[in-house]
Enzyme design. Structure first.
Site, mmCIF file in Angstrom:
data_model
loop_
_atom_site.group_PDB
_atom_site.id
_atom_site.type_symbol
_atom_site.label_atom_id
_atom_site.label_comp_id
_atom_site.label_asym_id
_atom_site.label_seq_id
_atom_site.Cartn_x
_atom_site.Cartn_y
_atom_site.Cartn_z
ATOM 1 C CE LYS A 15 18.493 2.485 -20.056
ATOM 2 N NZ LYS A 15 17.796 2.992 -18.897
ATOM 3 C CD GLN A 35 -18.142 12.910 -42.709
ATOM 4 O OE1 GLN A 35 -19.052 12.568 -43.456
ATOM 5 N NE2 GLN A 35 -17.260 13.835 -43.044
ATOM 6 C CB SER A 64 19.994 1.867 -24.639
ATOM 7 O OG SER A 64 20.752 3.026 -24.915
ATOM 8 C CE LYS A 115 -18.349 7.485 -40.205
ATOM 9 N NZ LYS A 115 -19.437 8.177 -39.472
ATOM 10 C CB THR A 169 -0.911 0.044 1.239
ATOM 11 O OG1 THR A 169 -0.099 0.143 2.410
ATOM 12 C CG2 THR A 169 -1.793 -1.202 1.349
ATOM 13 C CG HIS A 170 0.403 4.337 1.354
ATOM 14 N ND1 HIS A 170 -0.404 5.446 1.212
ATOM 15 C CD2 HIS A 170 -0.197 3.550 2.280
ATOM 16 C CE1 HIS A 170 -1.438 5.346 2.034
ATOM 17 N NE2 HIS A 170 -1.341 4.196 2.688
ATOM 18 C CD GLU A 185 9.136 2.484 -20.827
ATOM 19 O OE1 GLU A 185 9.865 2.731 -19.868
ATOM 20 O OE2 GLU A 185 9.543 2.545 -22.001
ATOM 21 C CG ASN A 199 15.234 0.761 -22.308
ATOM 22 O OD1 ASN A 199 15.698 0.753 -21.169
ATOM 23 N ND2 ASN A 199 15.816 1.364 -23.330
HETATM 24 N N1 ARG Z 1 -20.406 10.222 -44.103
HETATM 25 C C1 ARG Z 1 -21.529 10.525 -43.300
HETATM 26 C C2 ARG Z 1 -21.234 10.247 -41.835
HETATM 27 O O1 ARG Z 1 -20.289 9.595 -41.582
HETATM 28 C C3 ARG Z 1 -22.703 9.699 -43.726
HETATM 29 C C4 ARG Z 1 -24.031 10.313 -43.427
HETATM 30 C C5 ARG Z 1 -24.245 11.522 -44.272
HETATM 31 N N2 ARG Z 1 -25.571 12.039 -44.090
HETATM 32 C C6 ARG Z 1 -25.884 13.257 -44.430
HETATM 33 N N3 ARG Z 1 -27.096 13.647 -44.200
HETATM 34 N N4 ARG Z 1 -25.023 14.070 -44.950
HETATM 35 O O2 ARG Z 1 -21.917 10.693 -40.936
#
Ligand code: ARG
Length: 442
Positions: free
Chosen positions: A267, A306, A261, A309, A139-140, A274, A269
């Site tokens: 070394k 958009q 290294s 993603k 602990t600590h 990390e 590493n």
């Molecule tokens: N490439 C767009 C996205 O990833 C697809 C949907 C586009 N829809 C629109 N109403 N412009 O969100």
């Protein structure tokens, strides 16, 4: 405009999901009599051809076509002519992208949960081997009580088990199909949303078309679960960094998971550890990025979304890689049992055992036993000895009723073995935990 608007560099990764969704949608449209059987079979063949062009790297991507949905539609038109235009009946890119992304995140959750389980399996093997290997419990970051290395590893098995559980929970909640919400309000065509949902492995269609195209909390939830898992990975990574450092010297990693290294020949590493430690930042950063994109967005779809993603892909790529690297390191690491056991005996780690002995054998109240043990520790410190090596006369100066019997409990091995309460560190308990997890993962 073209540069800021295009997302193809990112969403080309959604091609398999986009094609799967389109195939199911086309089949449903034909079954419902919305498009003809002939048009449907042309569409299906075209989509299959596009799928092989993409997997074989023969498909050409062009920023002018904005995103993956437009790319597929444009190529389908080249391949089969005007019938391609019928595929988009009763559908919008809004429900299309909501579907594709949900399918991707669902797979990512499954992959990460499987990766966590693989890591748990690797930990179980090592924990079983090291069920009786002594190490200091901290602990600590100060030696507190002797524990076993197996017990320490099993703590992570518990954490990673909850992480996998959170991903499975998220998956269960996200498993509703948004396809058929169309732009935002639903459609006037007689579609069958239950059929497309079932064909794509969803439990049911989403119940509100506006929610379907406007919500990304399924991704937020997966990222949050991923960020928590990455936090656990980073703690284990940090411990590996400590354990391999010369100051600890508890374990070694082979050349497979270390780097030399360029200047210091001695070394080794722990770069992989990390990097796993650092990648937690990406996961949490991705969650923060997406939650900030979504915050304050009016219903329903906005192009802001958009941006969901790239950050999510990056996060799960980092998680997959971290899990693979950690599983590799756990399998690779070699214990230096002697060094660990020596450390387990240092730092007066069995002081609590002495206090417990005074309570059990002499019937002292714990507070008083704690105080007397403190005095014994001070005497041992003054002589540069461990509690275990302190002569009986010195112990009896603290309390004359102390006998040689006390020395047994001052042995770290005895100390660890005595902590046999449910969930405790004794080798027997650790083996029970290992067996229980093996059964759970079978
Ligand atoms: N490439 C767009 C996205 O990833 C697809 C949907 C586009 N829809 C629109 N109403 N412009 O969100």
């Amino acid at each position: 405009m073209r540069q800021i608007n295009a997302s193809i560099d990112v969403d080309r990764r959604l091609a398999p999901q986009d094609l799967a969704g389109s195939k199911v949608h086309a089949a449903m449209l034909a079954r419902q009599g919305i498009i003809s059987k002939e048009d449907e079979s042309g569409i299906q063949q075209g989509l299959d051809q596009i799928a092989s062009e993409i997997t074989e790297g023969r498909f050409s991507f062009d920023e002018a076509l904005e995103d993956i949905h437009m790319h597929v539609e444009a190529r389908l038109t080249e391949l089969i002519g005007p019938a391609a235009g019928r595929l988009h009946t009763a559908r919008s890119r809004n429900d299309q992208v909501a579907l594709d992304f949900r399918l991707w995140v669902r797979e990512a959750c499954d992959r990460a949960a499987a990766g966590l389980e693989a890591l748990q399996r690797a930990l179980l093997i090592r924990a079983e081997e090291a069920a009786d290997a002594l190490m200091p419990g901290y602990t600590h970051l100060q030696s507190a009580q002797p524990v076993t290395f197996g017990h320490h590893l099993m703590a992570y098995v518990e954490m990673f088990g909850r992480d996998a559980g959170r991903l499975r929970d998220a998956r269960r909640r996200m498993n509703e199909c948004p396809l058929g919400a169309a732009a935002l309000a639903g459609t006037s065509f007689p579609i069958d949303r239950h059929a497309t949902a079932a064909a794509l492995g969803f439990d049911r269609p989403t119940a509100n078309s506006m929610d379907s195209v406007a919500s990304r909390d399924f991704a937020l939830e997966a990222l949050a679960a991923g960020a928590i898992a990455a936090t656990h990975l980073s703690r284990l990574a940090e411990e590996i960094v400590l354990w391999v450092s010369p100051g600890f010297g508890f374990i070694t990693l082979s050349d497979a998971f270390t780097t030399g290294s360029s200047i210091m020949p001695q070394k080794r590493n722990p770069d992989a550890a990390e990097l796993v430690r650092a990648k937690a930042g990406r996961l949490l950063g991705s969650f923060a990025q997406l939650v900030l994109v979504m915050k304050g967005l009016p219903l329903t779809y906005g192009k802001d979304m958009q941006e969901d993603k790239a950050t999510t892909f990056e996060a799960f790529d980092a998680l997959d890689l971290s899990l693979a690297a950690m599983t590799g390191m756990v399998t690779d690491l070699r214990l230096r049992r002697d060094v660990m056991a020596m450390a387990a005996a240092s730092g007066f780690s069995t002081a609590t055992d002495m206090a417990d002995w005074l309570v059990r054998v002499l019937g002292l109240p714990f507070r008083e036993a704690h105080h007397l043990t403190g005095r014994a520790v001070a005497r041992a410190e003054a002589h540069g000895l461990t509690l275990q090596d302190l002569p009986l006369a010195e112990l009896q100066a603290v309390d004359p009723r102390i006998t040689e019997d006390l020395r047994t409990v001052l042995d770290p091995r005895h100390s660890a073995a005595s902590r046999s309460s449910y969930g405790g560190t004794s080798p027997a308990q650790v083996r029970r935990q290992v067996e229980a997890w093996k059964a759970r993962l079978a």
